[in-house]
Structures are given as C-alpha cells and as structure tokens.
Design a protein around this motif. Structure first.
Motif, short mmCIF file in Angstrom:
data_model
loop_
_atom_site.label_atom_id
_atom_site.label_comp_id
_atom_site.label_asym_id
_atom_site.label_seq_id
_atom_site.Cartn_x
_atom_site.Cartn_y
_atom_site.Cartn_z
N HIS A 182 3.38 30.27 29.38
CA HIS A 182 2.79 31.61 29.27
C HIS A 182 3.80 32.64 29.65
O HIS A 182 4.22 32.50 30.73
CB HIS A 182 1.67 31.63 29.98
N PHE A 205 6.90 37.78 33.60
CA PHE A 205 6.51 39.05 33.95
C PHE A 205 6.22 39.52 35.34
O PHE A 205 6.26 40.65 35.55
CB PHE A 205 5.89 39.86 32.83
N LYS A 206 5.62 38.48 35.90
CA LYS A 206 4.87 38.71 37.15
C LYS A 206 5.72 38.95 38.28
O LYS A 206 7.04 38.65 38.34
CB LYS A 206 3.94 37.60 37.61
N ASP A 258 3.93 35.51 30.21
CA ASP A 258 3.44 36.44 31.44
C ASP A 258 3.70 36.03 32.56
O ASP A 258 4.00 37.13 33.74
CB ASP A 258 2.00 36.68 31.14
N ASP A 259 3.97 34.98 32.94
CA ASP A 259 4.16 34.26 34.12
C ASP A 259 5.69 34.82 34.49
O ASP A 259 5.93 34.98 35.66
CB ASP A 259 4.43 32.68 34.14
N GLU A 302 7.01 41.18 23.72
CA GLU A 302 7.24 40.16 24.90
C GLU A 302 8.85 39.72 24.89
O GLU A 302 9.60 39.74 25.61
CB GLU A 302 6.46 39.12 24.73
N LEU A 355 6.36 32.38 23.19
CA LEU A 355 5.85 33.73 23.36
C LEU A 355 5.12 34.14 21.90
O LEU A 355 4.92 33.40 21.07
CB LEU A 355 6.98 34.64 23.50
#
Length: 276
Positions: free
Chosen positions: A111, A116-117, A113-114, A148, A143
């Motif tokens: 993922h 981007f944390k 998004d991990d 992204e 992605l």
C-alpha cells in the motif's frame, strides 16, 4: 510480451468475474508446471493473499526457478515507527520460509500510502537493508494512480513499479509516466489487464455496481466484433503493444485459462501456431 503470473487466486476468492473461487492446490501445481514449461519465469504474490505463498512453496516444480515478487504487510496506523521496519523484515523472512526460498527477486510496498505517512522512510530503509544483504534483488512499489507515482519518484528511486493498466485505464500512458519510467530504467510490471475479469464479461453479466459503464461496455464489445477480435485477445493485444512494459501480470485460476492466454499471444505473431 513477458508474462508474470498473478497468484492472488491461489489463496483468495478474488476478481469480479471469478466464479470458481480459490484455485484448488492440485490445479496450482498444474499451472506452475505448465507456466515454467512455456517460458514464464515470474510469479507475483503477497502476504495479504492468504495462503498463496505457502501454496506456491509447496507446488513449484523441482526443476523450476521462478523469480518471485512478494509485498510488505499493510500498516493501519497514521504514523510509521522504527519498530514497523522490523515488522517488514519479520514479514519478509516469513515469506521466504513459506515460499521455501533463500532469497527472491522482488519486494514491493503493498500500500503506497504507507510510504506517505510520517516515518514512511523507515519502511523503505528496511527494504534497502534486505536488498543490501542479498535476500532480495529488487525493491519497489505497487501503486494505483499517476499522482501517487509522481509523489513517489520525488522521494524514492524504486527498482520496480507495479501499476494498473488496461483499455479502460490508460492514465499512465496519456500523461507520459509510463515512458518516463522506462527512460529512468525502472522495471515496469503491469497488472489489472483484465480489470479483475470485467473486460472479459458480457455487459449483461456485469454486477449492479458497474451499471454506469454497461453502455460503454456494449459499445466496446460492438467495436471488438467489428474488428473480429475476442475480449481476451483485445485485452492482451493492448498490453502487448505497450513496449515500455517489462512484465504483464496476469491473474490465472486454471491451466486451461493459461493455455487460452498463451494461444492468443502466439497468434499475435504467428496465426498458424497453437498450444496443444
């Protein structure tokens, strides 16, 4: 066209058009043997595909040496901590054990998004450690969108990027990102060529969720009939024509399905050949 086998069906009931459920293990063995015999060398799996890794490990032919790509676990918190980097490594070594391999070809962030944390760089650093130690040859990201990808490339240099691409989703082509990835020397793995089987279904078979595109799919089917090409052939030909792609990842649930796919691909180059 280089094919990689998507193996989510080996562990899960996956796909819009999948009516068979999880692929039986004896069928997995036939698929893997047939794939290796026909020059397919890449398998794509993930920890999140339930027992897919174990099933692969138990059923790869003795003489086969597939390049295997797996993925990281998903992190549900808003922040990534250093301990999560250890989780990446623990999960990876668990995957090696299940796959019965001392090392594998690729490890991808499952993922995006991990990354981007806050603290996402800890995950990437952990993957780089595994690469430097020789447990994995290439690291990268799976992605979904051009946005992204642009954000990732501004911060990281992946060896592999896995993207969705099909006749209904050509965003990576039209904005030039596919060509740019190729120019950067990044290995490109393309998934969702059949859009979870949706592109192979008749418009009348589509679940109610896809009601809004039913007319579009009718028009698409009519265009294929006018060109005398099957939905399977059209989806594969589209992928075949994208010369920047290194591997096309195709979800397979039976040996018969794989034979049909290989017959279509052979036909692109020599209509007189056929796989028995």
């Amino acid at each position: 066209m280089n094919i990689g086998l998507g193996t989510v069906q080996f562990g899960q009931n996956y796909g819009v058009s999948n009516k068979q459920g999880i692929t039986p293990e004896e069928e997995v063995a036939r698929i893997l043997a047939f794939a290796w015999e026909n020059g397919i060398t890449l398998l794509d799996t993930a920890k999140m595909y339930a027992e897919s890794e174990e099933v692969i490990g138990r059923n790869v032919p003795m003489d086969a040496s597939f390049n295997i790509v797996t993925k990281t676990p998903v992190f549900h918190g808003a922040t990534i901590y250093k301990r999560d980097a250890d989780t990446v490594k623990d999960s990876f070594f668990s995957s090696l054990y299940k796959l019965r391999k001392p090392n594998i070809y690729g490890l991808l962030i499952h993922h995006v998004d991990d990354l981007f944390k806050n603290g996402g760089e800890y995950l990437w650093d952990s993957m780089q450690d595994l690469k430097m130690m020789g447990f994995v040859q290439k690291i990268g990201i799976s992605l979904y969108s051009p946005h992204e990808l642009k954000s990732i490339l501004s911060k990281y240099v992946p060896d592999i990027v896995q993207i969705p691409l099909n006749v209904l989703d050509q965003r990576m082509i039209h904005n030039g990102l596919l060509q740019n990835l190729h120019r950067l020397g990044i290995e490109i793995h393309c998934r969702s060529v059949f859009l979870q089987g949706l592109l192979l279904m008749s418009p009348e078979e589509l679940p109610e969720y896809f009601h809004s595109i039913r007319n579009l799919m009718r028009q698409y089917r009519e265009a294929l009939r006018n060109q005398n090409i099957s939905p399977l052939g059209a989806a594969l030909l589209f992928a075949h024509q994208q010369t920047d792609i290194d591997y096309v990842i195709l979800g397979i649930n039976s040996q018969r399905h794989l034979k049909e796919i290989l017959n279509e691909i052979i036909y692109f180059e020599n209509p007189d050949l056929n796989i028995l």
